[in-house]
Design an enzyme around this catalytic site. Structure first.
Site, PDB file in Angstrom:
ATOM      1  N   TRP A  10     101.008  84.403  10.378  1.00 29.53           N
ATOM      2  CA  TRP A  10     100.388  83.150   9.751  1.00 29.53           C
ATOM      3  C   TRP A  10     100.179  82.110  10.765  1.00 29.53           C
ATOM      4  O   TRP A  10      99.419  81.159  10.475  1.00 29.53           O
ATOM      5  CB  TRP A  10     100.935  82.411   8.443  1.00 29.53           C
ATOM      6  N   HIS A  93     104.713  86.248  21.645  1.00 31.13           N
ATOM      7  CA  HIS A  93     103.669  86.026  21.302  1.00 31.13           C
ATOM      8  C   HIS A  93     102.710  85.473  22.420  1.00 31.13           C
ATOM      9  O   HIS A  93     103.416  84.388  23.318  1.00 31.13           O
ATOM     10  CB  HIS A  93     103.354  85.231  20.051  1.00 31.13           C
ATOM     11  N   GLU A  95     100.856  83.325  22.509  1.00 31.82           N
ATOM     12  CA  GLU A  95     100.478  81.801  22.102  1.00 31.82           C
ATOM     13  C   GLU A  95     101.604  80.810  22.460  1.00 31.82           C
ATOM     14  O   GLU A  95     101.554  79.688  23.052  1.00 31.82           O
ATOM     15  CB  GLU A  95     100.095  81.636  20.730  1.00 31.82           C
ATOM     16  N   GLY A 226      96.222  88.352  12.512  1.00 29.97           N
ATOM     17  CA  GLY A 226      96.549  86.795  12.607  1.00 29.97           C
ATOM     18  C   GLY A 226      95.744  86.221  11.384  1.00 29.97           C
ATOM     19  O   GLY A 226      95.970  86.354  10.011  1.00 29.97           O
ATOM     20  N   GLY A 227      94.392  85.809  11.708  1.00 28.64           N
ATOM     21  CA  GLY A 227      93.656  85.281  10.680  1.00 28.64           C
ATOM     22  C   GLY A 227      93.214  85.995   9.361  1.00 28.64           C
ATOM     23  O   GLY A 227      93.488  85.525   8.322  1.00 28.64           O
TER      24      GLY A 227
END
Ligand code: 13P
Length: 245
Positions: A10, A93, A95, A226-227
């Site tokens: 999320w 990850h 990110e 993800g999304g």
């Protein structure tokens, strides 16, 4: 046979009202050979874990600190995730590698902390677009696996997620041949150093519309989403595609 896993990340999304998505998701998944995991922000782990209790859904964190406790303002330890009800944790990850400068060595240290606290590590690797254009994708992935995985990794304590950085949140995906090339190479690389049988997830713009074709690729055992994991109907459809694969 390797465990099939549909995992949702999320990221920094989700408030208390998002618990309704879990209520909507639970009827769409069932116990059996296909695992479902949701990794909400740390603030929601305990309330999601309460909802998932006794259900075929595991809850995970999105990061943990390598240290057991101490003066690390804003960080969360692996023991805290476990205490809140998590079974697993996403580590490395892209990110976090990009936003927080995490290195392979950092990821390896966090992986040890996860194992020490009974959490399964979901270790992420993936090349940037520049690295793919330079033709060094496989070497980048091999180096990340070598540096991010401590000795002692087993299919029971570690899941691998291949997430090409340029495919995350962009709607772009590698070709199926490109996914197969990386997953076959990861499988061979892991086999050489560890036991066979790690679950290998693909991540990057996985949607209900492309899930089935990705799950048919060799050495793809599931997805890190993800999304599309934010909506129960989308994530449920992806889980169903995996269950049918
Ligand atoms: P998207 O599915 O939004 O591309 O994100 C993938 C991802 O980063 C999962 O960890």
């Amino acid at each position: 046979m390797r465990t099939k896993i549909a995992a949702g990340n999320w990221k920094m999304n989700g408030l208390t009202e998002s618990l309704a998505e879990i209520d909507a998701l639970l009827p769409q998944i069932s116990d059996g050979q296909t695992k479902a995991i949701i990794c909400p922000p740390a603030t929601l782990i305990s309330s999601l874990a309460a909802k998932a209790s006794g259900q075929p859904l595991s809850i995970g964190g999105q990061d943990c600190h390598a240290a057991a406790s101490g003066a690390h303002t804003g960080d969360v330890s692996a023991a805290m995730l476990k205490d809140a009800g998590a079974d697993c944790v996403i580590l490395g990850h892209s990110e976090r590698r990009a936003d927080h400068g995490e290195t392979d060595a950092d990821v390896a240290a966090k992986t040890l902390a996860a194992w020490d606290n009974g959490l399964v590590a979901i270790v992420c690797v993936g090349e940037t677009e520049a690295q793919r254009d330079a033709g060094i994708t496989l070497q980048v992935i091999r180096d990340q696996l070598a540096g991010s995985l401590p000795d002692g990794a087993t299919p029971a304590n570690t899941i691998i997620a291949y997430e090409p950085v340029w495919a995350i949140g962009t709607g772009r995906t590698p070709t199926l041949d490109q996914i197969a090339e990386v997953h076959d190479d990861m499988n061979a690389t892991l086999d050489t150093r560890f036991d066979a049988g790690f679950s290998l997830l693909y991540g990057g713009s996985v949607k209900p519309g492309n899930a089935a074709e990705i799950f048919a690729v060799s050495n793809v055992d599931g997805a890190l989403v993800g999304g599309a994991s934010l909506k129960a109907s989308d994530f449920g459809a992806i889980w169903s595609a995996l269950n049918a694969a």
